[in-house]
Design a protein around this motif. Sequence first.
Motif, PDB file in Angstrom:
ATOM      1  N   ASP A 120       0.669   4.072  -2.578  1.00  0.00           N
ATOM      2  CA  ASP A 120       0.324   5.356  -1.980  1.00  0.00           C
ATOM      3  C   ASP A 120      -1.010   5.881  -2.513  1.00  0.00           C
ATOM      4  O   ASP A 120      -1.071   6.945  -3.111  1.00  0.00           O
ATOM      5  CB  ASP A 120       1.444   6.375  -2.202  1.00  0.00           C
ATOM      6  CG  ASP A 120       1.300   7.565  -1.261  1.00  0.00           C
ATOM      7  OD1 ASP A 120       0.515   7.479  -0.286  1.00  0.00           O
ATOM      8  OD2 ASP A 120       1.957   8.583  -1.501  1.00  0.00           O
ATOM      9  N   ILE A 121      -2.055   5.079  -2.322  1.00  0.00           N
ATOM     10  CA  ILE A 121      -3.391   5.499  -2.756  1.00  0.00           C
ATOM     11  C   ILE A 121      -4.306   5.648  -1.548  1.00  0.00           C
ATOM     12  O   ILE A 121      -4.081   5.030  -0.513  1.00  0.00           O
ATOM     13  CB  ILE A 121      -4.021   4.509  -3.773  1.00  0.00           C
ATOM     14  CG1 ILE A 121      -4.179   3.109  -3.163  1.00  0.00           C
ATOM     15  CG2 ILE A 121      -3.223   4.460  -5.056  1.00  0.00           C
ATOM     16  CD1 ILE A 121      -4.962   2.160  -4.017  1.00  0.00           C
ATOM     17  N   THR A 122      -5.309   6.475  -1.738  1.00  0.00           N
ATOM     18  CA  THR A 122      -6.340   6.651  -0.724  1.00  0.00           C
ATOM     19  C   THR A 122      -7.672   6.329  -1.381  1.00  0.00           C
ATOM     20  O   THR A 122      -7.979   6.873  -2.445  1.00  0.00           O
ATOM     21  CB  THR A 122      -6.361   8.111  -0.209  1.00  0.00           C
ATOM     22  OG1 THR A 122      -5.058   8.439   0.264  1.00  0.00           O
ATOM     23  CG2 THR A 122      -7.383   8.283   0.892  1.00  0.00           C
ATOM     24  N   THR A 123      -8.454   5.451  -0.773  1.00  0.00           N
ATOM     25  CA  THR A 123      -9.759   5.089  -1.306  1.00  0.00           C
ATOM     26  C   THR A 123     -10.840   5.593  -0.352  1.00  0.00           C
ATOM     27  O   THR A 123     -10.770   5.354   0.847  1.00  0.00           O
ATOM     28  CB  THR A 123      -9.891   3.568  -1.483  1.00  0.00           C
ATOM     29  OG1 THR A 123      -8.843   3.118  -2.342  1.00  0.00           O
ATOM     30  CG2 THR A 123     -11.232   3.197  -2.081  1.00  0.00           C
ATOM     31  N   THR A 124     -11.827   6.281  -0.905  1.00  0.00           N
ATOM     32  CA  THR A 124     -12.948   6.788  -0.134  1.00  0.00           C
ATOM     33  C   THR A 124     -14.218   6.113  -0.616  1.00  0.00           C
ATOM     34  O   THR A 124     -14.480   6.067  -1.823  1.00  0.00           O
ATOM     35  CB  THR A 124     -13.078   8.323  -0.311  1.00  0.00           C
ATOM     36  OG1 THR A 124     -11.822   8.919  -0.008  1.00  0.00           O
ATOM     37  CG2 THR A 124     -14.150   8.892   0.581  1.00  0.00           C
TER      38      THR A 124
ATOM     39  N   ASN B 277       0.824  -1.204   0.000  1.00  0.00           N
ATOM     40  CA  ASN B 277       0.000   0.000   0.000  1.00  0.00           C
ATOM     41  C   ASN B 277       0.860   1.256   0.000  1.00  0.00           C
ATOM     42  O   ASN B 277       0.527   2.233  -0.643  1.00  0.00           O
ATOM     43  CB  ASN B 277      -0.961   0.010   1.185  1.00  0.00           C
ATOM     44  CG  ASN B 277      -2.115  -0.941   0.978  1.00  0.00           C
ATOM     45  OD1 ASN B 277      -2.436  -1.307  -0.142  1.00  0.00           O
ATOM     46  ND2 ASN B 277      -2.725  -1.359   2.062  1.00  0.00           N
ATOM     47  N   SER B 278       1.985   1.253   0.727  1.00  0.00           N
ATOM     48  CA  SER B 278       2.822   2.451   0.761  1.00  0.00           C
ATOM     49  C   SER B 278       3.513   2.653  -0.580  1.00  0.00           C
ATOM     50  O   SER B 278       3.765   3.780  -0.980  1.00  0.00           O
ATOM     51  CB  SER B 278       3.828   2.380   1.897  1.00  0.00           C
ATOM     52  OG  SER B 278       4.775   1.361   1.665  1.00  0.00           O
TER      53      SER B 278
ATOM     54  N   ILE C  37     -10.763   7.045  -5.761  1.00  0.00           N
ATOM     55  CA  ILE C  37      -9.396   6.578  -5.554  1.00  0.00           C
ATOM     56  C   ILE C  37      -8.460   7.728  -5.894  1.00  0.00           C
ATOM     57  O   ILE C  37      -8.458   8.228  -7.010  1.00  0.00           O
ATOM     58  CB  ILE C  37      -9.060   5.348  -6.416  1.00  0.00           C
ATOM     59  CG1 ILE C  37      -9.921   4.156  -5.988  1.00  0.00           C
ATOM     60  CG2 ILE C  37      -7.577   5.013  -6.309  1.00  0.00           C
ATOM     61  CD1 ILE C  37      -9.666   2.890  -6.764  1.00  0.00           C
ATOM     62  N   LYS C  38      -7.678   8.128  -4.900  1.00  0.00           N
ATOM     63  CA  LYS C  38      -6.716   9.210  -5.082  1.00  0.00           C
ATOM     64  C   LYS C  38      -5.318   8.607  -5.075  1.00  0.00           C
ATOM     65  O   LYS C  38      -4.942   7.904  -4.145  1.00  0.00           O
ATOM     66  CB  LYS C  38      -6.844  10.245  -3.967  1.00  0.00           C
ATOM     67  CG  LYS C  38      -5.893  11.385  -4.133  1.00  0.00           C
ATOM     68  CD  LYS C  38      -6.075  12.426  -3.055  1.00  0.00           C
ATOM     69  CE  LYS C  38      -5.132  13.575  -3.368  1.00  0.00           C
ATOM     70  NZ  LYS C  38      -4.815  14.351  -2.212  1.00  0.00           N
ATOM     71  N   ASN C  39      -4.563   8.877  -6.134  1.00  0.00           N
ATOM     72  CA  ASN C  39      -3.180   8.425  -6.231  1.00  0.00           C
ATOM     73  C   ASN C  39      -2.301   9.552  -5.704  1.00  0.00           C
ATOM     74  O   ASN C  39      -2.147  10.579  -6.350  1.00  0.00           O
ATOM     75  CB  ASN C  39      -2.839   8.088  -7.685  1.00  0.00           C
ATOM     76  CG  ASN C  39      -1.542   7.326  -7.813  1.00  0.00           C
ATOM     77  OD1 ASN C  39      -0.824   7.130  -6.848  1.00  0.00           O
ATOM     78  ND2 ASN C  39      -1.246   6.893  -9.020  1.00  0.00           N
ATOM     79  N   ASN C  40      -1.761   9.365  -4.508  1.00  0.00           N
ATOM     80  CA  ASN C  40      -0.970  10.417  -3.854  1.00  0.00           C
ATOM     81  C   ASN C  40       0.455  10.453  -4.409  1.00  0.00           C
ATOM     82  O   ASN C  40       1.019   9.430  -4.737  1.00  0.00           O
ATOM     83  CB  ASN C  40      -0.908  10.155  -2.350  1.00  0.00           C
ATOM     84  CG  ASN C  40      -2.292  10.076  -1.746  1.00  0.00           C
ATOM     85  OD1 ASN C  40      -3.098  10.978  -1.893  1.00  0.00           O
ATOM     86  ND2 ASN C  40      -2.587   8.965  -1.084  1.00  0.00           N
TER      87      ASN C  40
END
Length: 182
Positions: free
Chosen positions: A30-34, A26-27, A163-166
């Motif tokens: 580096d994505i954030t899912t809402t 996951n690191s 889905i945000k790709n940081n």
Amino acid sequence: MKILLYIFFLFILIPCNGQSKIQKENSELDITTTSPKINLSRITKTWKSLNAIQKDWIKVEKDKDGYLIYQPCDGKTETIKLEGANLTINWRLENSQKFELEKFTRLTGNDAFRADGYDIKNKIGFEIKARIVDYKNGIVLWEFNGNKWLMTPKENYKSFRIIKNNCKTEKKKELDFLPVEY
């Protein structure tokens, strides 16, 4: 007794190693899912008039779990805006492109339209088509210049997984999604 201690440590260490691997993957991504916050995605089955067509649209992607809004690492999610006799396409990395609509026609069945337009700045002719492909999920297929984008009205933004790709320090690999097959 030594055997019991050995088994005890095995049960403790194995889950920790598995969790460490998942956290590492996951690191690296580096994505954030809402998850969806509201349920507004349904749109009408037909557009009975040109005024019934929503004005602000945002691109939707599809993966094995369904539809989602993707926020890329750098750039922005693609959008389309209808403003009177103008249509503006906001690309991911490039500047927006504005077209003057010369002809706007609803197609048979009133679930689609086509428009002819012209980009005065770049002297480019333009044809765009939009067709409702999934009214329950609020999905419309937009086609122009060889592109096929699944889109939803911007008001439905929070009714989709996001889905945000940081990329705080460096460029990360963008995610891949299922192809548009309509």
